[in-house]
Write an enzyme that holds these catalytic residues in place. Sequence first.
Site, PDB file in Angstrom:
ATOM      1  N   LEU A  75       0.960   5.901  -0.778  1.00 53.02           N
ATOM      2  CA  LEU A  75       0.437   7.169  -1.300  1.00 53.02           C
ATOM      3  C   LEU A  75       1.609   7.790  -2.058  1.00 53.02           C
ATOM      4  CD1 LEU A  75      -1.690   9.852   0.467  1.00 53.02           C
ATOM      5  CD2 LEU A  75       0.382  10.527  -0.705  1.00 53.02           C
ATOM      6  N   HIS A 113       0.841  -1.206   0.000  1.00 53.01           N
ATOM      7  CA  HIS A 113       0.000   0.000   0.000  1.00 53.01           C
ATOM      8  C   HIS A 113       0.875   1.254   0.000  1.00 53.01           C
ATOM      9  CE1 HIS A 113      -3.660  -2.337   1.744  1.00 53.01           C
ATOM     10  NE2 HIS A 113      -3.349  -2.664   0.510  1.00 53.01           N
ATOM     11  N   HIS A 146      -3.546  -5.531 -12.842  1.00 56.85           N
ATOM     12  CA  HIS A 146      -3.709  -4.607 -11.695  1.00 56.85           C
ATOM     13  C   HIS A 146      -2.403  -4.004 -11.231  1.00 56.85           C
ATOM     14  CE1 HIS A 146      -1.993  -7.482  -8.934  1.00 56.85           C
ATOM     15  NE2 HIS A 146      -2.398  -6.854  -7.867  1.00 56.85           N
TER      16      HIS A 146
END
Lengths: 135, 477
Positions: B204, B202, B400
């Site tokens: 950002l 994960h 993906h």
Amino acid sequence: MSFVEVPHTADVKIRAMAPTLETLFSDAFAALMQVLYGPDRNGGKKRKITLDAEDQESLLRDFLSEVLFIAEVDGLVFSGAEIHIEGCHLSATLDGEPFDRRRHAMGTEVKGISYSGLAITRDANGYMLDIVFDV
Amino acid sequence: MIDGVKRVGTNEWEVPIGFLPGMRVPGRFFLSESLGRTLEPGAIQQLANVATLPGIIQHSLAMPDIHWGYGFPIGGVAAFSLDEGIISPGGVGFDINCGVRLFTTPLEFKDITGRRDLVESLFSAVPTGVGAKSSLKVSAKSLDDMMTKGARWAVESGYGLPGDLARCEDKGCMKQADSSAVSAKAKQRGVPQGGTLGSGNHFLELQVVREIYDPEAAHAFGLAAGQVCCMIHSGSRGLGHQVCTDHLKILEQATRKYQITLPDRQLACAPILSPEGKAYFGAMAASANYAWANRQMITHAARTVLSKMFAVDYDEMPLVYDVAHNVAKMEEHHYEGKHAVVCVHRKGATRAFGPDAPDIPLDLARIGQPVIIPGSMGTSSFVLRGTHTAMEKTFGSTCHGSGRVMSRSQAKKKLSGKEVAAALLLEGIIVRAPNENAIADEAPEVYKPSEEVVNVVHEIGISRLVARLTPIGVIKG
């Protein structure tokens, strides 16, 4: 403590060997804590778990899933566990301390304990385990 | 290529019925020769395992980022008929609605390059890594609303723009959500984690649009060369993980009840319309909604930091799109001369609906759905668009991500997080993580080159390249 991390491209695969089923479960538990929080873990706070399952693999998966749940919601990092297994019944006392970001943020979250590739085998030397943690 | 696998096109391969006993349909996967060199036999075994499941339609599919997972292979796609088919958490994964979103900003590369203070502010604003908790304590009622309304709950609570919703897959809400099928334990895990990033892959990232391949689509998506964007990759956190764990147990019993023979216990399943199948689907949809609300809250935190530091208006940072890449959905598809609603599982695969398909924002109807494919912390990410070919070949699905080629244990042995971060800094990429292991684990070297993966889907036509972005600021959990 006797477990090794076996190469697995996507997730974390652990192999453990132990003379008894209790020690094998204890090794898998230690591996899970090591992956999540790193090596610096102390005792002091206890939590109890009792579980029944239909076979040894389910018992281990359910046990580790419960450990994941307690660690997360109670904010505890465990250093050890006293485990008793009779047939497919488990009772365990976990020993740990509150999560401390300075010492315990070394690891990776484990999302779940996978059934894929989960195998407990037994031979003359004792028990062997392969297990995959989804990270 | 692995023994028993047949080539059926330039980048298209078939695993014939009979490769494993009990296969009902062939396996079909998309891969270039060079990507084939790192293909694991275990992944093909998992692709064939999926082909044994009742009610599977046409093929057990895998995208070019196929690799060895649990249950389905990662990159796996399979559609099941409603009357004979099953639903399985093994086709969704523990991280329900793990997904990616991208929003644009009016900033340019020169505005943010070398701004470690910006990366640090984002790192402080978004709780990341193991043990991170949200500063926001949601009430039981709010948690229920998160699971029922998804991204809409977040926008109504002040964490976004109304326009964000139209730019989310399913408008950020699966209507079939049933929060009563979500256990008290899962809810307990969900309360403190709203707006947290998680760990592992994960992230950002602040990125810059480096290349535009399709100007018309890029313009429609709101993308321009040189523009700074923000990409967010996160999922349903402990709530979704617990839903998967809980329902796997229930579905193991259901597997026996409905006398389904399985090659892998992680594929535990139930008929789609059975009480157990419906309960899993309702709980999964509730978790998917929680994930959309979660990504919306992270978006809010990032927009707030950017608007404070650069005097940019909050509403000058619109969402390009938000995709779910671990999910099961009821979708209408054409197959074998029929038109029917089927249950499509995407496990590490992205929906890539073509022009005029349902659920595409009206202003993008001619273009197709935006598809967001993240790279690693040192390589390009891509925006593509969905196509008619995807609707015909893959139940509207594409890849993906890049797919790992090196295990985490090897990465830790071979790479030092400090050195990886230093090397990335020389390329102008600032990385911030709670610890060095998190950087070594996710170094660019451990992934397949993202270009190779997207080139395959572009060449096959199951999605088409629109833009390429590269990272300049990376926050890992």
